[in-house]
Design a protein around this motif. Structure first.
Motif, short mmCIF file in Angstrom:
data_model
loop_
_atom_site.label_atom_id
_atom_site.label_comp_id
_atom_site.label_asym_id
_atom_site.label_seq_id
_atom_site.Cartn_x
_atom_site.Cartn_y
_atom_site.Cartn_z
N ASP A 48 0.83 -1.20 0.00
CA ASP A 48 0.00 0.00 0.00
C ASP A 48 0.87 1.25 0.00
OD1 ASP A 48 -2.34 -1.44 -0.04
OD2 ASP A 48 -2.61 -1.40 2.13
N GLU A 49 2.00 1.20 0.71
CA GLU A 49 2.91 2.34 0.75
C GLU A 49 3.47 2.62 -0.65
OE1 GLU A 49 6.95 3.87 3.04
OE2 GLU A 49 6.20 1.85 3.41
N PHE A 50 3.85 1.56 -1.37
CA PHE A 50 4.36 1.72 -2.73
C PHE A 50 3.30 2.34 -3.62
CE2 PHE A 50 4.98 0.31 -7.09
CZ PHE A 50 6.31 0.60 -7.30
N GLY B 35 8.17 0.55 -12.96
CA GLY B 35 8.04 -0.84 -13.40
C GLY B 35 6.64 -1.40 -13.25
N VAL B 36 5.65 -0.52 -13.44
CA VAL B 36 4.25 -0.97 -13.40
C VAL B 36 3.59 -0.59 -14.71
CG1 VAL B 36 4.09 -0.77 -10.89
CG2 VAL B 36 3.41 1.14 -12.31
N GLY B 37 2.47 -1.21 -14.98
CA GLY B 37 1.73 -0.91 -16.20
C GLY B 37 0.96 0.39 -16.07
N MET B 38 0.69 1.01 -17.21
CA MET B 38 -0.08 2.25 -17.23
C MET B 38 -1.47 2.05 -16.62
SD MET B 38 0.75 5.26 -18.44
CE MET B 38 -0.78 5.84 -19.11
N SER B 39 -2.12 0.98 -16.98
CA SER B 39 -3.47 0.75 -16.46
C SER B 39 -3.44 0.53 -14.95
CB SER B 39 -4.14 -0.44 -17.16
OG SER B 39 -3.40 -1.62 -16.93
N THR B 40 -2.39 -0.11 -14.45
CA THR B 40 -2.25 -0.32 -13.01
C THR B 40 -2.09 1.02 -12.31
OG1 THR B 40 -1.23 -2.47 -13.36
CG2 THR B 40 -0.85 -1.42 -11.23
N LEU B 41 -1.20 1.87 -12.83
CA LEU B 41 -0.99 3.18 -12.22
C LEU B 41 -2.27 4.01 -12.28
CD1 LEU B 41 0.95 5.18 -10.88
CD2 LEU B 41 1.61 5.94 -13.17
N THR C 62 -6.86 6.49 -9.53
CA THR C 62 -8.30 6.65 -9.38
C THR C 62 -8.74 6.24 -7.98
OG1 THR C 62 -8.64 6.25 -11.74
CG2 THR C 62 -10.55 6.00 -10.30
N ALA C 63 -8.20 5.14 -7.49
CA ALA C 63 -8.58 4.63 -6.17
C ALA C 63 -8.11 5.55 -5.04
CB ALA C 63 -8.00 3.24 -5.97
N HIS C 64 -6.97 6.23 -5.23
CA HIS C 64 -6.41 7.06 -4.17
C HIS C 64 -6.70 8.55 -4.34
CE1 HIS C 64 -3.98 3.44 -3.48
NE2 HIS C 64 -3.86 3.89 -2.26
N ARG C 65 -7.45 8.91 -5.36
CA ARG C 65 -7.67 10.33 -5.66
C ARG C 65 -8.32 11.07 -4.49
NH1 ARG C 65 -7.16 13.03 -10.29
NH2 ARG C 65 -6.98 11.13 -11.47
N ASP C 66 -9.23 10.43 -3.79
CA ASP C 66 -9.96 11.10 -2.70
C ASP C 66 -9.33 10.87 -1.33
OD1 ASP C 66 -11.80 12.08 -4.52
OD2 ASP C 66 -13.04 10.27 -4.39
#
Length: 101
Positions: free
Chosen positions: A7-9, A32-38, A43-47
């Protein structure tokens, strides 16, 4: 199956994506992550409080200054080209008028 990120990453990745001034593609590649993952993480952390209001304001100001700097550089290049054309034109007219005299 992909590597499970902490979660920290994820929170750090979102903060970097929103405040670094880099494109999401650059951030995703660097981490080293995919665009869709980022994008999903963002989106999940925006709020959430991953990025403070001050950090967002600084990032927005940085973006504005980068755009302004790019515009000023473009304008300077245009002026340099115009000056070179004018100088060439002036030199040609100087030679031409002295030949006519």
């Amino acid at each position: 199956m992909g590597l499970k990120r902490t979660d920290e990453f994820r929170a750090d990745a979102v903060r970097i994506a929103l405040t670094s001034g880099l494109t999401r593609k650059q951030v995703a590649d660097d981490l080293g992550v995919g665009m869709s993952t980022l994008n999903t993480w963002t989106t999940a952390h925006r709020d959430t409080n991953v990025v403070s209001k001050d950090d967002l304001e600084l990032a927005q100001e940085n973006d504005r200054l980068r755009r302004e700097n790019r515009l000023l550089k473009e304008e300077r290049e245009i002026l340099k080209k115009g000056e070179a054309i004018f100088r060439h034109w002036s030199e040609d007219n100087g030679r031409t008028s002295s030949l006519r005299a």
